[in-house]
Design an enzyme around this catalytic site. Structure first.
Site, short mmCIF file in Angstrom:
data_model
loop_
_atom_site.label_atom_id
_atom_site.label_comp_id
_atom_site.label_asym_id
_atom_site.label_seq_id
_atom_site.Cartn_x
_atom_site.Cartn_y
_atom_site.Cartn_z
CG ASP A 49 -1.85 1.15 1.31
OD1 ASP A 49 -1.72 2.10 0.51
OD2 ASP A 49 -2.75 1.11 2.19
CB SER A 73 -5.97 5.86 -12.23
OG SER A 73 -7.06 4.97 -12.25
CE1 TYR A 134 -5.53 10.64 -11.03
CE2 TYR A 134 -6.49 11.92 -12.81
CZ TYR A 134 -5.61 10.95 -12.37
OH TYR A 134 -4.83 10.28 -13.29
CE LYS A 138 -1.96 10.76 -11.08
NZ LYS A 138 -0.99 9.66 -10.98
P1 NAI Z 1 -5.21 1.90 -13.04
O1 NAI Z 1 -6.26 2.40 -12.11
O2 NAI Z 1 -5.57 0.81 -13.99
O3 NAI Z 1 -3.93 1.45 -12.20
C1 NAI Z 1 -3.56 2.07 -10.98
C2 NAI Z 1 -3.13 0.99 -10.03
O4 NAI Z 1 -2.75 1.60 -8.79
C3 NAI Z 1 -4.25 -0.02 -9.71
O5 NAI Z 1 -3.84 -1.34 -10.04
C4 NAI Z 1 -4.48 0.14 -8.21
O6 NAI Z 1 -4.76 -1.08 -7.54
C5 NAI Z 1 -3.16 0.75 -7.74
N1 NAI Z 1 -3.35 1.48 -6.47
C6 NAI Z 1 -4.37 2.30 -6.13
N2 NAI Z 1 -4.23 2.71 -4.86
C7 NAI Z 1 -3.09 2.15 -4.39
C8 NAI Z 1 -2.42 2.19 -3.15
N3 NAI Z 1 -2.90 2.89 -2.09
N4 NAI Z 1 -1.28 1.49 -3.03
C9 NAI Z 1 -0.78 0.77 -4.07
N5 NAI Z 1 -1.37 0.69 -5.27
C10 NAI Z 1 -2.52 1.37 -5.43
O7 NAI Z 1 -4.69 3.18 -13.84
P2 NAI Z 1 -3.89 3.23 -15.23
O8 NAI Z 1 -4.82 3.65 -16.28
O9 NAI Z 1 -3.07 2.03 -15.39
O10 NAI Z 1 -2.95 4.50 -14.95
C11 NAI Z 1 -1.67 4.33 -14.37
C12 NAI Z 1 -1.20 5.69 -13.82
O11 NAI Z 1 -1.17 6.63 -14.88
C13 NAI Z 1 -2.12 6.26 -12.74
O12 NAI Z 1 -1.30 6.87 -11.76
C14 NAI Z 1 -2.92 7.31 -13.47
O13 NAI Z 1 -3.30 8.37 -12.61
C15 NAI Z 1 -1.93 7.78 -14.53
N6 NAI Z 1 -2.59 8.28 -15.70
C16 NAI Z 1 -3.23 7.41 -16.56
C17 NAI Z 1 -3.87 7.88 -17.69
C18 NAI Z 1 -4.51 6.97 -18.66
O14 NAI Z 1 -5.06 7.47 -19.64
N7 NAI Z 1 -4.48 5.64 -18.46
C19 NAI Z 1 -3.92 9.33 -17.97
C20 NAI Z 1 -3.22 10.15 -16.99
C21 NAI Z 1 -2.58 9.63 -15.92
C1 15L Z 2 -6.53 10.26 -16.47
O1 15L Z 2 -5.78 10.86 -15.72
C2 15L Z 2 -7.09 8.94 -16.11
O2 15L Z 2 -6.19 8.15 -15.37
C3 15L Z 2 -7.58 8.14 -17.32
O3 15L Z 2 -8.40 7.08 -16.88
C4 15L Z 2 -8.34 9.04 -18.28
O4 15L Z 2 -9.49 9.54 -17.66
C5 15L Z 2 -7.45 10.18 -18.72
O5 15L Z 2 -6.94 10.89 -17.60
C6 15L Z 2 -8.15 11.18 -19.63
O6 15L Z 2 -8.17 12.35 -19.32
O7 15L Z 2 -8.65 10.75 -20.69
#
Ligand code: NAI
Ligand code: 15L
Length: 263
Positions: A49, A73, A134, A138
């Site tokens: 965590d 996220s 959120y 960030k």
């Molecule tokens: P996701 O939600 O699929 O993965 C995030 C992971 O962090 C999850 O597996 C979750 O279990 C873990 N997590 C949450 N709280 C936690 C905690 N307290 N301790 C340990 N782990 C924890 O998100 P995704 O899409 O893979 O994004 C990855 C990163 O990129 C995130 O930080 C997100 O904010 C950032 N991001 C993603 C975007 C996208 O379009 N996918 C856009 C902008 C930023």
């Molecule tokens: C984010 O920061 C989120 O992690 C992702 O799930 C999308 O919502 C993305 O931004 C977005 O703005 O499309």
């Protein structure tokens, strides 16, 4: 690198990183609060965590680089954001300070600037305009990176990711989409370039209508290869006459800018 830490490894981008970054180090240390399925021979799993300071210190020990995808996220209530994205970032950088030096690729977000209108073009020096709690978290993460860079020389790529999915999903993502391929060529570059510093990098593919200017980080030598253009006709046809007052049409952060504070 001997051991690369990927946090958030049970999530979408963390899972993809297992394939895309496997050759960067003989050992990938994969971490999440959630279970991580089917570890491969080159992977070690650490359930952690991010809000647990001692556990994060143990997690970081022995690593040579970090791709930090872990955390909340999307928009959420303050308490989970506080735990994972604010306390978690403090814990991460304190661990890197104690156990480093090592580079960090920090998954920041376009929601740090989501209240800029879609008509504006932004460079890395633009004023932040978070569109929710959120986005604020960030922004905090980006500032933690900057603090630890100036005080301790810890290098971080502060990657303001647009929308990183297998394909763009709506009209807004024609501007914000980042392909997985471009995400991981960028992460690779940030971990291997001789001097990184602590730049803000817009995580966006080579989209025709992108809003963000990466000319300040041309020294990285990163060139996105993909574009949202092949999906334009389909996405425009699915939403042919969008109301200009809709949040996802007006603001760079899209629907997040139209959301209430969640409690
Ligand atoms: P996701 O939600 O699929 O993965 C995030 C992971 O962090 C999850 O597996 C979750 O279990 C873990 N997590 C949450 N709280 C936690 C905690 N307290 N301790 C340990 N782990 C924890 O998100 P995704 O899409 O893979 O994004 C990855 C990163 O990129 C995130 O930080 C997100 O904010 C950032 N991001 C993603 C975007 C996208 O379009 N996918 C856009 C902008 C930023
Ligand atoms: C984010 O920061 C989120 O992690 C992702 O799930 C999308 O919502 C993305 O931004 C977005 O703005 O499309």
């Amino acid at each position: 690198m001997n051991r690369l830490l990927i946090t958030g490894a049970a999530g979408a981008l963390g899972s993809a990183a297992r394939d895309h970054l496997a050759d960067l180090a003989p050992v990938l240390r994969l971490s999440d609060i959630a279970d991580i399925a089917d570890p491969r021979p080159n992977e070690e799993i650490v359930t952690c965590d991010l809000a647990d300071e001692a556990a994060v210190r143990d997690l970081v020990r022995g690593c040579d680089g970090i791709v930090h995808f872990g955390g909340i996220s999307s928009e959420n209530a303050f308490e989970p954001i506080l735990a994972a994205n604010i306390r978690g970032l403090y814990n991460l950088y304190e661990a890197v300070r104690a156990e480093g030096p090592m580079r960090v690729v920090f998954a920041s977000s376009n929601h740090t600037i989501g209240f800029w209108p879609q008509t504006r073009r932004l460079d890395a020096d633009c004023t932040l305009r978070p569109d929710g709690l959120y986005g604020v978290s960030k922004a905090f993460g980006e500032d933690m990176a900057l603090l630890y860079y100036h005080k301790f020389g810890i290098e971080t790529a502060r990657v303001r990711i647009g929308s990183c999915f297998d394909r763009p999903r709506d009209r807004r993502m024609l501007a914000t989409w980042l392909s997985y391929r471009d995400m991981f060529t960028l992460a690779r570059r940030c971990l291997t370039v001789p001097v990184l510093g602590c730049p803000v990098i817009w995580g966006v593919s080579d989209n025709r209508d992108a809003w963000w200017d990466n000319s300040a980080v041309s020294y990285l030598g990163w060139k996105p290869q993909d574009s949202s253009e092949p999906w334009r006709a389909e996405l425009e046809a699915a939403d042919p006459d969008p109301d200009p007052d809709r949040a996802d049409v007006r603001w760079q952060g899209g629907a997040f800018a139209g959301m209430d504070i969640l409690r």
